[in-house]
Design an enzyme around this catalytic site. Structure first.
Site, PDB file in Angstrom:
ATOM      1  N   LYS A  52      39.829  40.855  38.434  1.00 55.94           N
ATOM      2  CA  LYS A  52      40.861  41.721  37.848  1.00 55.94           C
ATOM      3  C   LYS A  52      42.120  41.906  38.699  1.00 55.94           C
ATOM      4  O   LYS A  52      42.917  42.815  38.443  1.00 55.94           O
ATOM      5  CB  LYS A  52      40.304  43.112  37.478  1.00 55.94           C
ATOM      6  CG  LYS A  52      39.017  43.094  36.687  1.00 55.94           C
ATOM      7  CD  LYS A  52      38.956  42.053  35.610  1.00 55.94           C
ATOM      8  CE  LYS A  52      39.867  42.291  34.421  1.00 55.94           C
ATOM      9  NZ  LYS A  52      39.747  41.143  33.467  1.00 55.94           N
TER      10      LYS A  52
ATOM     11  N   SER B 140      40.695  48.429  35.830  1.00 56.12           N
ATOM     12  CA  SER B 140      40.744  47.211  35.023  1.00 56.12           C
ATOM     13  C   SER B 140      39.342  46.608  34.879  1.00 56.12           C
ATOM     14  O   SER B 140      38.931  46.172  33.797  1.00 56.12           O
ATOM     15  CB  SER B 140      41.701  46.219  35.689  1.00 56.12           C
ATOM     16  OG  SER B 140      41.778  45.029  34.956  1.00 56.12           O
TER      17      SER B 140
ATOM     18  N   HIS C  98      36.271  33.602  42.141  1.00 58.03           N
ATOM     19  CA  HIS C  98      36.224  34.979  42.658  1.00 58.03           C
ATOM     20  C   HIS C  98      35.337  35.062  43.901  1.00 58.03           C
ATOM     21  O   HIS C  98      35.000  36.177  44.344  1.00 58.03           O
ATOM     22  CB  HIS C  98      35.639  35.928  41.606  1.00 58.03           C
ATOM     23  CG  HIS C  98      36.502  36.146  40.397  1.00 58.03           C
ATOM     24  ND1 HIS C  98      37.854  36.382  40.474  1.00 58.03           N
ATOM     25  CD2 HIS C  98      36.196  36.192  39.074  1.00 58.03           C
ATOM     26  CE1 HIS C  98      38.333  36.557  39.246  1.00 58.03           C
ATOM     27  NE2 HIS C  98      37.355  36.447  38.385  1.00 58.03           N
TER      28      HIS C  98
END
Ligand code: PPS
Length: 293
Positions: free
Chosen positions: A45, A137, A107
């Protein structure tokens, strides 16, 4: 349409993970990076999609406009560790990319990055976002995306985030260890979501100089327009509207796109607790985040 059952979270090499990011682990770890690959790394995010689209347009906006119009961004910038049938594995999508350079997203925390990226001295673009907006988020994303473990309510998720009990582990460890990595690994460009909000043009200029790209003022202008939040929200190739596990009626993938939205979510007590805990975990004075712009 019925949404798939949510995955469970478990400890994976000391990081909270769920199976859709670990089931293809041998292929992830043995992934063969090429010297001109560009790896886009973020904690979830933090602006992955935004940065991925900017890089895609800077590289291929002029030469492959038909790709931009017909191939979803997630196929142009594969998510390396993603593995959830019926979607092709991230490693396979990356292997099949027809472009040079290949743009690849991950990620993963720094210690889990496949070693070939280091061996090939690949360029890495790291995007970081302030923890408060990131957790907000992430919470809304976890609510609407059945590909992620059940988030619980807001206060539960906030506590889990502070304890690193969310997929991809601790935000604090992620942003700090990547920040430290840039001291020893020179092909790493560390940028901030808040800076992109403040001045997208300046950040695109910085990216161009890191990547050794020369682009005309008109080309850059076109990129700036295309990557505006409202345009990406309308664009079916970037708004993930085709992703089945996401219930975008509950919360859109392109949700707010702002710095400071956390103020609409944190209670005063949550904010105080968060700040206290933040001070304990964020001891490096050279790494500073802006909680609003
Ligand atoms: S993911 O699922 O981890 O890949 O998500 P990621 O793309 O990293 O982050 C999604 C958040 O980034 C916002 N976003 C943008 N903000 C401003 N401008 C542009 N162009 C833009 N594109 C994506 C997106 O709206 C998510 O943030 P929130 O706060 O939820 O709106």
């Amino acid at each position: 349409m019925e949404l798939p059952a949510r995955p469970k979270m478990f400890d994976f090499h000391g990081i909270s993970m769920s199976r859709n990011f670990t089931d293809n682990w041998d292929n992830v770890q043995n992934f063969k990076a090429r010297p001109d690959d560009i790896l886009i790394v973020t904690y979830p995010k933090a602006g992955t999609t935004w940065a991925g689209y900017i890089l895609d347009l800077l590289h291929f906006g002029q030469t492959c406009p038909e790709r931009q119009a017909s191939v979803p961004l997630q196929d142009r910038v594969p998510f390396l560790e993603f593995c959830k049938p019926p979607r092709p594995k991230g490693t396979d999508l990356a292997d099949q990319l027809p472009t040079t350079p290949r743009l690849i997203k991950t990620h993963l925390p720094v210690q889990l990055i496949p070693k070939s990226f280091w061996e090939q001295n690949c360029r890495i673009v790291y995007v970081a976002r302030n923890a408060k907006d990131d957790v907000v988020s992430f919470y809304h994303f976890a609510r609407m995306n059945h590909g992620l473990p059940e988030p619980g309510d807001w206060s539960t998720f906030l506590q889990d985030f502070m304890e690193g009990k969310v997929v991809f582990g601790s935000w604090y460890d992620h942003v700090n260890s990547w920040w430290e990595k840039k001291e020893s690994y020179k092909n790493l460009h560390y940028m901030f979501y808040e800076d992109m909000i403040e001045d997208t043009r300046r950040e695109i200029d910085r990216l161009c100089s890191f990547l050794g790209l020369v682009r005309s003022a008109e080309e850059k202008e076109r990129v700036i327009t295309e990557v505006k939040f409202d345009n990406m929200k309308q664009n079916k190739m970037t708004n993930n509207s085709h992703v089945q596990s996401m219930n975008q009626r509950l919360s859109p993938f392109m949700r707010k796109g702002k710095a400071g939205d956390w103020k609409n979510h944190f209670t005063v007590a949550q904010n105080e607790r968060f700040d206290e805990d933040y001070k304990q975990k964020m001891k490096n004075p050279t790494l500073q985040f802006r909680m609003e712009v």
